[in-house]
Design a protein around this motif. Structure first.
Motif, PDB file in Angstrom:
ATOM      1  N   LEU A  24       0.598  -1.214   0.064  1.00  0.00           N
ATOM      2  CA  LEU A  24       0.061   0.088  -0.042  1.00  0.00           C
ATOM      3  C   LEU A  24       0.867   1.272   0.180  1.00  0.00           C
ATOM      4  CD1 LEU A  24      -2.505  -1.082   2.665  1.00  0.00           C
ATOM      5  CD2 LEU A  24      -2.894  -1.053   0.162  1.00  0.00           C
ATOM      6  N   VAL A  25       2.180   1.113   0.325  1.00  0.00           N
ATOM      7  CA  VAL A  25       3.070   2.372   0.428  1.00  0.00           C
ATOM      8  C   VAL A  25       4.325   1.579  -0.257  1.00  0.00           C
ATOM      9  CG1 VAL A  25       2.148   3.338   2.151  1.00  0.00           C
ATOM     10  CG2 VAL A  25       3.942   1.738   2.677  1.00  0.00           C
ATOM     11  N   PRO A  26       5.268   2.092  -0.770  1.00  0.00           N
ATOM     12  CA  PRO A  26       6.595   1.414  -1.437  1.00  0.00           C
ATOM     13  C   PRO A  26       7.137   0.816  -0.411  1.00  0.00           C
ATOM     14  CG  PRO A  26       6.257   3.619  -2.533  1.00  0.00           C
ATOM     15  CD  PRO A  26       5.253   3.525  -1.096  1.00  0.00           C
ATOM     16  N   PHE A  27       7.768  -0.549  -0.600  1.00  0.00           N
ATOM     17  CA  PHE A  27       8.759  -1.221   0.281  1.00  0.00           C
ATOM     18  C   PHE A  27      10.069  -1.028  -0.274  1.00  0.00           C
ATOM     19  CE2 PHE A  27       5.693  -4.799   2.173  1.00  0.00           C
ATOM     20  CZ  PHE A  27       4.668  -3.784   2.515  1.00  0.00           C
ATOM     21  N   ASP A  28      10.841  -0.634   0.575  1.00  0.00           N
ATOM     22  CA  ASP A  28      12.417  -0.697   0.137  1.00  0.00           C
ATOM     23  C   ASP A  28      12.861  -2.027   0.288  1.00  0.00           C
ATOM     24  OD1 ASP A  28      12.844  -0.773   2.819  1.00  0.00           O
ATOM     25  OD2 ASP A  28      13.506   1.525   3.007  1.00  0.00           O
ATOM     26  N   ALA A  29      14.141  -2.196   0.034  1.00  0.00           N
ATOM     27  CA  ALA A  29      14.970  -3.438   0.222  1.00  0.00           C
ATOM     28  C   ALA A  29      14.951  -3.837   1.567  1.00  0.00           C
ATOM     29  CB  ALA A  29      16.263  -3.456  -0.727  1.00  0.00           C
TER      30      ALA A  29
ATOM     31  N   THR B  57      13.047  -7.271   3.418  1.00  0.00           N
ATOM     32  CA  THR B  57      14.057  -8.280   4.164  1.00  0.00           C
ATOM     33  C   THR B  57      13.081  -8.599   5.359  1.00  0.00           C
ATOM     34  OG1 THR B  57      15.801  -7.615   3.107  1.00  0.00           O
ATOM     35  CG2 THR B  57      15.987  -8.778   5.450  1.00  0.00           C
ATOM     36  N   ARG B  58      12.777  -7.624   6.056  1.00  0.00           N
ATOM     37  CA  ARG B  58      11.993  -7.832   7.434  1.00  0.00           C
ATOM     38  C   ARG B  58      10.510  -8.260   7.392  1.00  0.00           C
ATOM     39  NH1 ARG B  58      12.165  -2.028  10.091  1.00  0.00           N
ATOM     40  NH2 ARG B  58      11.476  -3.171  12.107  1.00  0.00           N
ATOM     41  N   VAL B  59       9.803  -8.182   6.320  1.00  0.00           N
ATOM     42  CA  VAL B  59       8.690  -8.610   5.996  1.00  0.00           C
ATOM     43  C   VAL B  59       9.036 -10.229   5.848  1.00  0.00           C
ATOM     44  CG1 VAL B  59       6.595  -8.804   4.539  1.00  0.00           C
ATOM     45  CG2 VAL B  59       7.608  -6.540   5.268  1.00  0.00           C
ATOM     46  N   ASP B  60      10.063 -10.515   4.962  1.00  0.00           N
ATOM     47  CA  ASP B  60      10.199 -11.912   4.713  1.00  0.00           C
ATOM     48  C   ASP B  60      10.711 -12.683   5.911  1.00  0.00           C
ATOM     49  OD1 ASP B  60      10.206 -11.775   1.879  1.00  0.00           O
ATOM     50  OD2 ASP B  60      12.500 -11.372   1.556  1.00  0.00           O
ATOM     51  N   ALA B  61      11.532 -11.854   6.869  1.00  0.00           N
ATOM     52  CA  ALA B  61      11.649 -12.740   8.205  1.00  0.00           C
ATOM     53  C   ALA B  61      10.379 -12.876   9.058  1.00  0.00           C
ATOM     54  CB  ALA B  61      12.527 -11.882   9.030  1.00  0.00           C
TER      55      ALA B  61
ATOM     56  N   GLY C 218       7.275 -24.658   4.315  1.00  0.00           N
ATOM     57  CA  GLY C 218       8.329 -23.814   3.577  1.00  0.00           C
ATOM     58  C   GLY C 218       7.344 -22.622   3.303  1.00  0.00           C
ATOM     59  N   LEU C 219       8.185 -21.777   2.786  1.00  0.00           N
ATOM     60  CA  LEU C 219       7.386 -20.536   2.295  1.00  0.00           C
ATOM     61  C   LEU C 219       7.885 -19.974   0.913  1.00  0.00           C
ATOM     62  CD1 LEU C 219       6.131 -17.271   3.073  1.00  0.00           C
ATOM     63  CD2 LEU C 219       8.459 -16.698   3.578  1.00  0.00           C
ATOM     64  N   ARG C 220       6.889 -19.713   0.202  1.00  0.00           N
ATOM     65  CA  ARG C 220       6.963 -19.330  -1.313  1.00  0.00           C
ATOM     66  C   ARG C 220       6.040 -18.137  -1.047  1.00  0.00           C
ATOM     67  NH1 ARG C 220       5.022 -24.339  -2.928  1.00  0.00           N
ATOM     68  NH2 ARG C 220       6.738 -25.825  -3.229  1.00  0.00           N
ATOM     69  N   HIS C 221       6.600 -16.823  -1.379  1.00  0.00           N
ATOM     70  CA  HIS C 221       5.810 -15.673  -1.670  1.00  0.00           C
ATOM     71  C   HIS C 221       6.209 -14.777  -2.791  1.00  0.00           C
ATOM     72  CE1 HIS C 221       8.365 -12.513  -0.103  1.00  0.00           C
ATOM     73  NE2 HIS C 221       8.875 -13.386   0.669  1.00  0.00           N
ATOM     74  N   SER C 222       5.095 -14.040  -3.239  1.00  0.00           N
ATOM     75  CA  SER C 222       5.429 -13.026  -4.365  1.00  0.00           C
ATOM     76  C   SER C 222       5.113 -11.571  -3.924  1.00  0.00           C
ATOM     77  CB  SER C 222       4.629 -13.384  -5.582  1.00  0.00           C
ATOM     78  OG  SER C 222       3.367 -13.547  -5.234  1.00  0.00           O
ATOM     79  N   TRP C 223       5.594 -10.677  -4.897  1.00  0.00           N
ATOM     80  CA  TRP C 223       5.025  -9.307  -4.243  1.00  0.00           C
ATOM     81  C   TRP C 223       4.191  -8.628  -5.189  1.00  0.00           C
ATOM     82  CZ3 TRP C 223       7.125  -7.453   0.137  1.00  0.00           C
ATOM     83  CH2 TRP C 223       8.109  -8.136   0.934  1.00  0.00           C
TER      84      TRP C 223
END
Length: 241
Positions: free
Chosen positions: A211-216, A220-224, A236-241
């Motif tokens: 909803l707002v731009p995610f920087d790198a 990484t923190r959302v991935d964690a 396991g985890l599979r995800h897309s942006w």
């Protein structure tokens, strides 16, 4: 009847409780059994104990949590106000009334009875209250990241959500304004995105909607956070942006 059956440290599954009710001559067909178990817990006779496998279990409340204190009404109002505000503040008395089911009059009284435990503040020009202990807490920038489920109290606990959610993003979180909340990505107390998931046999598939731009760094923190969720599921985890 359930009290006598459970006395002495007894613990029964839902099915065993229903069997005990039937043995005592009570009909448990349809929803009757469910409502009888609810009534026993509502009256403070039983409470829910840890599951046995996938089965819900019940024990006696007085044995599971002895020495309970039953407050008088004013004490209960003050306690409710303090605990709600501590978990949700800053909030208004109207938010307390909505969340608790109290009238606005009783919610106002509850805040008054809480006394010095609560401190007045102003939010967007409207009077509100916070836990007074927070006023002395160290003030540091908040930049935590959470991936919350759709029906989390963080949003559901309020009617006015502008502190946590940009009104421009409300439709993305509650499409159609029909009460069905999407899971959210929250950074620094503000909703930054939503996420959906499909659970497979070996992995949970997650799609993140920004909803707002995610920087790198934020990615990484959302991935964690999502990796921790997948670990909780044992997948396991599979995800897309």
């Amino acid at each position: 009847m359930l009290g006598a059956t459970l006395a002495g440290g007894g613990r029964l599954t839902r099915a065993e409780c229903l069997a005990a009710l039937r043995a005592a001559g009570l009909d448990t067909d349809g929803q009757r059994g469910y409502h009888l178990l609810w009534y026993a817990s509502h009256r403070g006779i039983t409470c829910i104990a840890p599951h046995v496998g996938t089965e819900q279990t019940f024990v006696l409340l007085d044995e599971w949590a002895p020495g309970q204190h039953s407050p008088e009404r004013d004490e209960a109002l003050a306690m409710l106000a303090h605990r709600y505000v501590r978990g949700h503040g800053p909030v208004t008395r109207h938010e307390l009334a909505r969340w608790s089911g109290l009238t606005v009059t009783d919610a106002t009284r509850a805040v008054t009875l809480a006394g010095d435990l609560l401190a007045p503040v102003e939010v967007d020009g409207e009077p509100a209250v916070v836990d007074a202990a927070l006023l002395d807490a160290p003030r540091a920038p908040v930049d935590d990241v959470h991936t919350l489920p759709g029906f989390d109290e963080y949003l559901l606990g309020f009617k006015v959500r502008s502190l946590m959610l940009d009104p421009a993003h409300a439709a993305a979180v509650v499409p159609g304004n029909n009460g069905m909340f999407r899971s959210t990505v929250v950074r620094g107390g503000r909703v930054a995105g939503t996420w959906t998931r499909t659970i497979g046999a070996r992995a949970v598939n997650v799609t993140v909607h920004q909803l707002v731009p995610f920087d790198a760094a934020l990615r990484t923190r959302v991935d964690a956070a999502l990796t921790g969720y997948a670990r909780f599921l044992g997948l396991g985890l599979r995800h897309s942006w």
